[in-house]
Design an enzyme around this catalytic site. Sequence first.
Site, PDB file in Angstrom:
ATOM      1  N   LYS A 166      -0.948  28.998 -45.087  1.00  0.00           N
ATOM      2  CA  LYS A 166      -1.106  29.273 -43.772  1.00  0.00           C
ATOM      3  C   LYS A 166      -0.873  30.705 -43.350  1.00  0.00           C
ATOM      4  O   LYS A 166      -1.596  31.417 -42.150  1.00  0.00           O
ATOM      5  CB  LYS A 166       0.726  29.319 -43.308  1.00  0.00           C
ATOM      6  CG  LYS A 166       0.024  27.643 -43.010  1.00  0.00           C
ATOM      7  CD  LYS A 166       0.289  27.187 -41.654  1.00  0.00           C
ATOM      8  CE  LYS A 166       0.074  25.440 -41.003  1.00  0.00           C
ATOM      9  NZ  LYS A 166      -0.725  24.736 -40.291  1.00  0.00           N
ATOM     10  N   GLU A 219       3.973  28.298 -32.975  1.00  0.00           N
ATOM     11  CA  GLU A 219       4.250  27.212 -33.167  1.00  0.00           C
ATOM     12  C   GLU A 219       4.194  26.742 -34.362  1.00  0.00           C
ATOM     13  O   GLU A 219       3.865  27.686 -35.150  1.00  0.00           O
ATOM     14  CB  GLU A 219       4.024  25.964 -31.935  1.00  0.00           C
ATOM     15  CG  GLU A 219       2.327  25.201 -32.670  1.00  0.00           C
ATOM     16  CD  GLU A 219       1.590  26.275 -34.077  1.00  0.00           C
ATOM     17  OE1 GLU A 219       1.147  27.069 -32.704  1.00  0.00           O
ATOM     18  OE2 GLU A 219       0.831  25.623 -34.755  1.00  0.00           O
ATOM     19  N   SER A 222      -1.981  22.731 -51.249  1.00  0.00           N
ATOM     20  CA  SER A 222      -1.379  23.387 -49.635  1.00  0.00           C
ATOM     21  C   SER A 222       0.302  24.337 -49.860  1.00  0.00           C
ATOM     22  O   SER A 222      -0.108  25.272 -49.242  1.00  0.00           O
ATOM     23  CB  SER A 222      -1.626  23.041 -48.310  1.00  0.00           C
ATOM     24  OG  SER A 222      -0.807  21.609 -48.381  1.00  0.00           O
TER      25      SER A 222
END
Lengths: 267, 398
Positions: free
Chosen positions: B91, B113, B380
């Site tokens: 991210k 969010e 990830s």
Amino acid sequence: MTATLEQLFVKVRAENRAALIAYIPAGFPTIEGCKKAIKALVDGGVDAIEIGFPYSDPVMDGPIIQAAAEQSLAQGTGAADVFSALKCATDAGVAAVVMTYWNPIERYGVDEFAQSIADNGGSGVITPDLTIEESERWIAATNRNGISPIYVVAPSTNDSRLGKVTSHCSGFIYAASLMGVTGTRTSISSGASDLVTRIRKVSELPIAVGLGVSNHVQAREVAGYADGVIVGSAFIKCLLEADTEEDGLRAITELAQDLAKGVREGR
Amino acid sequence: MTTSESTILGHFGQYGGRFVPEALIGALEELEAAHISALKDPIFQAELAHLHLTYTGRPSILTEAKRFAEYAGGARILLKREDLNHTGSHKINNVLGQALLTKRMGKKRIIAETGAGQHGVASATAAALMGLECVVYMGEEDTRRQSLNVARMKILGAEVVPVTTGSRTLKDAINEAMRDWVTNVETTHYLLGTVAGPHPFPTMVRDFHKIIGEEAKIQVQELVGRLPDAVLACVGGGSNAIGIFHDFIKDASVRLIGLEAGGDGVETGRHAATITGGTAGVLHGTRSYVLQDKNGQTVESHSISAGLDYPGVGPEHAYLHDIGRAEYRAITDAQAMHAFSLLSKTEGIIPAIETAHALAGAIQVGNELGPDAVLLLNLSGRGDKDVQTAAEYFGIPL
């Protein structure tokens, strides 16, 4: 006899006043209660009604309309209930439109939706999250069925875009009074009259102002410069806060009477 | 052709586009212009590259999972270690890029969010680094599932707003963030965390994550001397997947496989496998696949993984699916948790539960293709945040 939006704005221009337009979601407070609410609004002097298609993800709506949509959806409100509420309004003799986020239209079928609006006497559809760039199929469908595509413009909409968006509108132009979501506000932003002035330069269509209007004083103020005053959350609040359905219906008739006076005192 | 989208308003075939209130158009146009000019600006690119080198920890390494591979038909399994990035997931790639764009646009406040909390933590981190005010919207249900990440965001100086509407998960957090944005758009950038939402988000977020695939392609070729047979990644909104897929789209021999959250099983209706079990529709500003009912109402998704628990998916994935360039499969909670445990015990790497869906996919695909196959998998995120959920699942007393 059913009135159309076009007839309505001719009439209010002749009377030198603004139209009072009320918003109520289909299926709220109940499927049958919504029809009683429509009657109570018409009895109170509302000129036109927007039937809301309650939606699971209403990003343009504040807490009051969210709560109403949730209550309506919990009872299983669907497209058929939206059309039957629309018919109830047009049968009561006022101009009526549907206001809906785009996905329920796409899911129902773009042409079929426009046709059902026309079949039930509706004058048009307000689509708050449909941009002009994504509108090709919708504009064609509304044209084919003789109903008005009504778009919302905002204080942040620049002049060149105002020209572009309003050129695709018919019926009226929905001017959002402020940057924000639906709900009652203590005062009307000065951005609203500025926006209406800017729209007048690019379009001759009637302009109705919505977002935040909840009382007589605000209705009178907005009626001073706009052709229509849209009130939603304030009516819904009457129904949400009432102890009984009768009390709620009486409260919306009284509020409508009060606002109807306001839209006649603006000029 | 190196990209799969048309350049007109961010459409990917019939998907993508912009379905938003008119009030947001100005901000989206401003963002698109800032993104396009930043792409061409060597100073911006150098600043982002420097941050990745000295802050993110890029390039992320490639780890071969030899013991895990024994359970995957003996195929070579290469893990792209995005879990080793600062803040523990991919991210950060997108967040640093968008935070720099926020400053470029002269805005001082970001909103975000978050589902699992990874994007919220990354956003709070970037806000702290760059001196921006940060508000994170998080479904109340997710604040409970991911309480550790809530604390992390608060420690980093962000305000966390629990969202109590609807299903109280990621979808409702996005609704609330969009309401904030409509209201405060002049001062605020909405730092959307995935490749969904209105144009330019799907394209822009992909551009900030495509570095994953670009690095991995070179690393895989150095290690095995050829391209991988398949690239695997979990798909919720789809940002880590598009990041590792993108540079391989033009390599027709490389299969691209996205693993969706199958929850209790797609056939039960309790899942978050949007492409596998959904239909075309519009949600959160973009046309893509959506989990919806016959009236177009969004249906609640279900997954053990908060980060995949979303009833939509990025429009580029919908397009890659429809043209047959990428394939999407659903992995159940049980299959994911098996893979979670297996990677932990065979490789000493605790993956995020999101990532465990991709690992379960690797077990399937490895067994299908056999020992000659080379699989590249985007690892990830790391699983620290999931320790409580995993302990509950496996009955480990806390």
